[in-house]
Scaffold this motif. Structure first.
Motif, PDB file in Angstrom:
ATOM      1  N   VAL A  60       6.839  14.722   0.500  1.00 53.34           N
ATOM      2  CA  VAL A  60       5.824  14.870   1.543  1.00 53.34           C
ATOM      3  C   VAL A  60       5.784  13.622   2.419  1.00 53.34           C
ATOM      4  O   VAL A  60       5.641  13.709   3.637  1.00 53.34           O
ATOM      5  N   GLU A  61       5.918  12.457   1.794  1.00 53.97           N
ATOM      6  CA  GLU A  61       5.776  11.180   2.506  1.00 53.97           C
ATOM      7  C   GLU A  61       6.608  10.135   1.777  1.00 53.97           C
ATOM      8  O   GLU A  61       6.797  10.199   0.567  1.00 53.97           O
ATOM      9  N   GLU A  62       7.113   9.187   2.545  1.00 51.38           N
ATOM     10  CA  GLU A  62       7.815   8.045   1.963  1.00 51.38           C
ATOM     11  C   GLU A  62       7.575   6.849   2.871  1.00 51.38           C
ATOM     12  O   GLU A  62       7.606   6.982   4.089  1.00 51.38           O
ATOM     13  N   PHE A  63       7.297   5.710   2.258  1.00 51.30           N
ATOM     14  CA  PHE A  63       7.177   4.502   3.063  1.00 51.30           C
ATOM     15  C   PHE A  63       7.652   3.297   2.268  1.00 51.30           C
ATOM     16  O   PHE A  63       7.638   3.291   1.045  1.00 51.30           O
ATOM     17  N   SER A  64       8.080   2.296   3.013  1.00 49.76           N
ATOM     18  CA  SER A  64       8.649   1.094   2.428  1.00 49.76           C
ATOM     19  C   SER A  64       7.568   0.073   2.128  1.00 49.76           C
ATOM     20  O   SER A  64       6.584  -0.037   2.857  1.00 49.76           O
ATOM     21  N   THR A  65       7.780  -0.681   1.061  1.00 49.25           N
ATOM     22  CA  THR A  65       6.906  -1.813   0.746  1.00 49.25           C
ATOM     23  C   THR A  65       7.678  -3.113   0.914  1.00 49.25           C
ATOM     24  O   THR A  65       7.317  -4.130   0.355  1.00 49.25           O
ATOM     25  N   HIS A  94       5.078 -11.831  -6.577  1.00 51.58           N
ATOM     26  CA  HIS A  94       3.989 -12.556  -5.924  1.00 51.58           C
ATOM     27  C   HIS A  94       2.694 -12.551  -6.734  1.00 51.58           C
ATOM     28  O   HIS A  94       1.699 -13.131  -6.298  1.00 51.58           O
ATOM     29  N   GLU A  95       2.712 -11.887  -7.881  1.00 50.75           N
ATOM     30  CA  GLU A  95       1.544 -11.806  -8.764  1.00 50.75           C
ATOM     31  C   GLU A  95       0.314 -11.321  -8.005  1.00 50.75           C
ATOM     32  O   GLU A  95      -0.744 -11.938  -8.034  1.00 50.75           O
ATOM     33  N   GLU A  96       0.490 -10.184  -7.305  1.00 49.29           N
ATOM     34  CA  GLU A  96      -0.591  -9.602  -6.523  1.00 49.29           C
ATOM     35  C   GLU A  96      -0.608  -8.095  -6.705  1.00 49.29           C
ATOM     36  O   GLU A  96       0.351  -7.503  -7.189  1.00 49.29           O
ATOM     37  N   ILE A  97      -1.686  -7.534  -6.253  1.00 44.56           N
ATOM     38  CA  ILE A  97      -1.790  -6.082  -6.121  1.00 44.56           C
ATOM     39  C   ILE A  97      -1.961  -5.818  -4.631  1.00 44.56           C
ATOM     40  O   ILE A  97      -2.808  -6.423  -3.977  1.00 44.56           O
ATOM     41  N   LYS A  98      -1.125  -4.950  -4.099  1.00 47.78           N
ATOM     42  CA  LYS A  98      -1.198  -4.615  -2.684  1.00 47.78           C
ATOM     43  C   LYS A  98      -1.776  -3.211  -2.549  1.00 47.78           C
ATOM     44  O   LYS A  98      -1.396  -2.299  -3.284  1.00 47.78           O
ATOM     45  N   ILE A  99      -2.686  -3.040  -1.607  1.00 46.02           N
ATOM     46  CA  ILE A  99      -3.341  -1.755  -1.375  1.00 46.02           C
ATOM     47  C   ILE A  99      -2.782  -1.145  -0.090  1.00 46.02           C
ATOM     48  O   ILE A  99      -2.720  -1.812   0.942  1.00 46.02           O
ATOM     49  N   PHE A 100      -2.367   0.123  -0.186  1.00 45.11           N
ATOM     50  CA  PHE A 100      -1.842   0.876   0.946  1.00 45.11           C
ATOM     51  C   PHE A 100      -2.634   2.167   1.101  1.00 45.11           C
ATOM     52  O   PHE A 100      -3.127   2.731   0.126  1.00 45.11           O
ATOM     53  N   SER A 101      -2.709   2.659   2.341  1.00 40.82           N
ATOM     54  CA  SER A 101      -3.261   4.000   2.557  1.00 40.82           C
ATOM     55  C   SER A 101      -2.186   5.007   2.158  1.00 40.82           C
ATOM     56  O   SER A 101      -1.025   4.638   1.938  1.00 40.82           O
ATOM     57  N   ARG A 102      -2.548   6.286   2.082  1.00 36.77           N
ATOM     58  CA  ARG A 102      -1.592   7.332   1.712  1.00 36.77           C
ATOM     59  C   ARG A 102      -0.470   7.486   2.729  1.00 36.77           C
ATOM     60  O   ARG A 102       0.590   7.995   2.406  1.00 36.77           O
ATOM     61  N   ASP A 103      -0.687   7.044   3.962  1.00 33.62           N
ATOM     62  CA  ASP A 103       0.372   7.157   4.970  1.00 33.62           C
ATOM     63  C   ASP A 103       1.140   5.855   5.149  1.00 33.62           C
ATOM     64  O   ASP A 103       1.917   5.704   6.086  1.00 33.62           O
ATOM     65  N   GLY A 104       0.940   4.892   4.252  1.00 28.64           N
ATOM     66  CA  GLY A 104       1.747   3.688   4.238  1.00 28.64           C
ATOM     67  C   GLY A 104       1.183   2.482   4.952  1.00 28.64           C
ATOM     68  O   GLY A 104       1.821   1.439   5.002  1.00 28.64           O
ATOM     69  N   GLU A 105      -0.027   2.582   5.480  1.00 33.19           N
ATOM     70  CA  GLU A 105      -0.627   1.430   6.155  1.00 33.19           C
ATOM     71  C   GLU A 105      -1.056   0.393   5.117  1.00 33.19           C
ATOM     72  O   GLU A 105      -1.782   0.702   4.174  1.00 33.19           O
ATOM     73  N   PHE A 106      -0.584  -0.849   5.304  1.00 31.82           N
ATOM     74  CA  PHE A 106      -0.983  -1.934   4.421  1.00 31.82           C
ATOM     75  C   PHE A 106      -2.438  -2.276   4.695  1.00 31.82           C
ATOM     76  O   PHE A 106      -2.826  -2.482   5.845  1.00 31.82           O
ATOM     77  N   ILE A 107      -3.264  -2.346   3.646  1.00 34.26           N
ATOM     78  CA  ILE A 107      -4.686  -2.622   3.807  1.00 34.26           C
ATOM     79  C   ILE A 107      -5.013  -4.061   3.411  1.00 34.26           C
ATOM     80  O   ILE A 107      -5.609  -4.802   4.190  1.00 34.26           O
ATOM     81  N   LYS A 108      -4.646  -4.462   2.199  1.00 29.71           N
ATOM     82  CA  LYS A 108      -4.923  -5.832   1.766  1.00 29.71           C
ATOM     83  C   LYS A 108      -4.206  -6.148   0.465  1.00 29.71           C
ATOM     84  O   LYS A 108      -3.681  -5.265  -0.204  1.00 29.71           O
ATOM     85  N   SER A 109      -4.215  -7.440   0.117  1.00 29.44           N
ATOM     86  CA  SER A 109      -3.665  -7.921  -1.148  1.00 29.44           C
ATOM     87  C   SER A 109      -4.796  -8.464  -2.005  1.00 29.44           C
ATOM     88  O   SER A 109      -5.757  -9.033  -1.482  1.00 29.44           O
ATOM     89  N   LEU A 110      -4.659  -8.300  -3.297  1.00 29.78           N
ATOM     90  CA  LEU A 110      -5.617  -8.849  -4.250  1.00 29.78           C
ATOM     91  C   LEU A 110      -4.880  -9.861  -5.122  1.00 29.78           C
ATOM     92  O   LEU A 110      -3.819  -9.559  -5.665  1.00 29.78           O
ATOM     93  N   ARG A 111      -5.434 -11.047  -5.206  1.00 30.00           N
ATOM     94  CA  ARG A 111      -4.835 -12.095  -6.026  1.00 30.00           C
ATOM     95  C   ARG A 111      -5.854 -12.551  -7.055  1.00 30.00           C
ATOM     96  O   ARG A 111      -7.036 -12.392  -6.875  1.00 30.00           O
ATOM     97  N   GLY A 112      -5.357 -13.151  -8.084  1.00 25.21           N
ATOM     98  CA  GLY A 112      -6.232 -13.670  -9.119  1.00 25.21           C
ATOM     99  C   GLY A 112      -5.428 -13.870 -10.381  1.00 25.21           C
ATOM    100  O   GLY A 112      -4.215 -14.039 -10.335  1.00 25.21           O
ATOM    101  N   VAL A 113      -6.083 -13.807 -11.489  1.00 21.34           N
ATOM    102  CA  VAL A 113      -5.401 -13.961 -12.769  1.00 21.34           C
ATOM    103  C   VAL A 113      -4.849 -12.590 -13.141  1.00 21.34           C
ATOM    104  O   VAL A 113      -5.453 -11.834 -13.884  1.00 21.34           O
ATOM    105  N   LEU A 114      -3.684 -12.282 -12.582  1.00 21.16           N
ATOM    106  CA  LEU A 114      -3.091 -10.962 -12.776  1.00 21.16           C
ATOM    107  C   LEU A 114      -1.806 -10.995 -13.587  1.00 21.16           C
ATOM    108  O   LEU A 114      -1.285  -9.969 -13.945  1.00 21.16           O
ATOM    109  N   MET A 115      -1.301 -12.179 -13.860  1.00 27.80           N
ATOM    110  CA  MET A 115      -0.028 -12.301 -14.550  1.00 27.80           C
ATOM    111  C   MET A 115      -0.233 -12.211 -16.055  1.00 27.80           C
ATOM    112  O   MET A 115      -1.130 -12.825 -16.622  1.00 27.80           O
TER     113      MET A 115
END
Length: 119
Positions: A60-65, A94-115
């Motif tokens: 249905v959809e494909e997008f690059s990260t 990068h030890e982050e979580i990246k948030i994208f919309s369903r159509d591939g729009e980058f919204i934001k990154s979350l950083r912290g103690v994630l490793m």
């Protein structure tokens, strides 16, 4: 802790190939989630792509990260669908979580103690 018992009569219900014409490398699906409508979201780590399929396995959809898509994602590893429908992608490099919309729009990154650190 013991592992759950898997019945001996487990059956394959559905399978499909997640290869697309945009792939530059062999598929390496490392993350998968399914939403309430049966859409299947697969993270293809080697191609740095999120691929969304309908319940039948049709893309249905494909997008690059990847950086070429304007997002600095080093090593995407896993994906999950958030309650609001957005997609959260873990980035091991990068030890982050990246948030994208369903159509591939980058919204934001979350950083912290994630490793994960072995003790």
């Amino acid at each position: 802790m013991s592992l759950p018992v898997i019945g001996e009569d487990a059956q394959l219900i559905h399978s499909f190939d997640c290869k697309s014409s945009n792939d530059t490398q062999d598929n390496w699906p490392t993350g998968l989630d399914i939403d309430n409508n049966g859409s299947i979201v697969i993270l293809d780590s080697k191609n740095k792509a999120i691929k969304i399929f309908d319940h039948s396995g049709d893309m249905v959809e494909e997008f690059s990260t990847s950086p070429e898509a304007g997002v600095s994602t080093g090593t995407p590893f896993d994906v999950t669908i958030l309650r609001n429908g957005n997609l959260a992608v873990t980035d091991n490099e990068h030890e982050e979580i990246k948030i994208f919309s369903r159509d591939g729009e980058f919204i934001k990154s979350l950083r912290g103690v994630l490793m994960h650190k072995a003790e």
